[in-house]
Scaffold this active site. Sequence first.
Site, mmCIF file in Angstrom:
data_model
loop_
_atom_site.group_PDB
_atom_site.id
_atom_site.type_symbol
_atom_site.label_atom_id
_atom_site.label_comp_id
_atom_site.label_asym_id
_atom_site.label_seq_id
_atom_site.Cartn_x
_atom_site.Cartn_y
_atom_site.Cartn_z
ATOM 1 N N HIS A 1 -3.324 27.986 -27.005
ATOM 2 C CA HIS A 1 -3.853 26.899 -27.819
ATOM 3 C C HIS A 1 -2.829 26.455 -28.859
ATOM 4 O O HIS A 1 -2.706 25.259 -29.161
ATOM 5 C CB HIS A 1 -5.142 27.325 -28.515
ATOM 6 N N GLU B 1 -13.061 20.481 -22.293
ATOM 7 C CA GLU B 1 -13.537 21.479 -21.322
ATOM 8 C C GLU B 1 -13.523 20.931 -19.901
ATOM 9 O O GLU B 1 -13.095 21.610 -18.959
ATOM 10 C CB GLU B 1 -14.937 21.955 -21.697
#
Length: 483
Positions: A385, A301
């Site tokens: 992703h 993140e």
Amino acid sequence: MTHPTRLAVLLGTAAALTATAVTANAATPGPATAPQTRLVVRATATDPDGTTHTRYDRTYAGLPVLGGDIVVHQRPDGTRTTTGNDTPITVPLPRATPTPTPTSTPGGATRQVIWAAAATPAALAWETTTRTTHRDGTPSELHTVTDARTGDTLATYDTVASGIGHSQHAGTVPLTTYFTGSLYQLRDTTRGNQRTLDAMNQPGGGTLFTDPDDTWGNGTPTNRQSAGVDAHYATAVTWDFYKGMFGRNGIRGDGVGVVSRVHYGSNYPNAFWDGNCGCANYGNDPATGKTLATLDIVGHELTHGVTASTAGLMLSGESGALNEATSDILGTAAEFSAENTTDVGDYLIGEKAFASGPLRTMDRPSLDGHSRDYWSRDIGGIDPHYASGPARHFFYLLAEGSGPKVINKISYDSPTYDGSKLLGIGRDAATRIWYRALTLYMTSTTNYSGARRATLQAAGDLYGPSSAEAGRVAAAWTAVNVR
């Protein structure tokens, strides 16, 4: 690509460039042939040999140019090259030049822009930004770009990056805290005033964790401090990784620490980076109550923040795949750097999240049932992703090589597209190459072929164009079908 002629049109004289690079956010007027183009310095970096790398955002007639960012590389002898989209823009404008000031609309904020992020002529467009919330509670900042002339949608992408997982704790770990005179706080003034908050199961805000004796949590999800320990520790590890390996002062390079919020939302099984507040947010596993703030998920993140403040890779198409891959690659490198015996370094992403196995892998990405091992022409049309698979695979092959091996008691077996047998250059060298490529040679629209060029340039800078490292970069890309 490097286009000296286009560069000359954009930048004018070397003197103008040098004057501009001194002061960030100064505007560089173009020559008479392109009077409406301006370049604005976003960041600069200087190599030990004196080579400078200046990252510019572009405006045209006062309007921001989306996808028009470039990086100019100037050697001590005055030689200049550029990477990014340096194509001169000629867009017909209305008689009254449109204002670039955002206006409020029922759907969010709208501003007029120049869209130059596709392999088509630049166009006058409207960009509408809408902040909403996904069904699972993840905030969304959706950007919709429409052609100002035809009304056609040119692009849509979400700038709030997120990853998913369910975390276990990293064991007993050291924490840097702050004593107020009566209470200790989960605040780290040695790392840019990093703070860790309890979001109290709400979708925003939060309360700073405090404690009377500087002993935090008990390792179980029933103690709310335990989640704060994981986030505070992993955020410090990631800060130290970037600082120690690259000299980067904070996630955004500005010396400002991250705000971490744990217990985000009610039964929220996700995590995300929000660039608007410079904060990372972590939910809990609805089944176990454990936090998602593992070393690799936190590193993932926070790396979205690094990418946003450097290359700015758009979260759509192949650039979106590279954005997600960068978070997995550098988040993994940060996890290894911790040398934590409870959560050991590995090439698995979110391996602590599910009993059934990791969310993503790097040696053979297709093991998750969705990711691609190799590049193909349609890869830009799938979830970023999963489209990140070839870049993750490239990094593993570059670092460790192909075939079966055991690392930290974990078995891997990495194949290649062309059946080649590869030797790795080591994780440290592979990480340095990827970071340099990201921060100096990639731009918002870099695709897989552009990433190959960027990493080859970075390897040449670090180890020499004819080095074994540069040769193995080329071989690793070929091994995932990027040529």
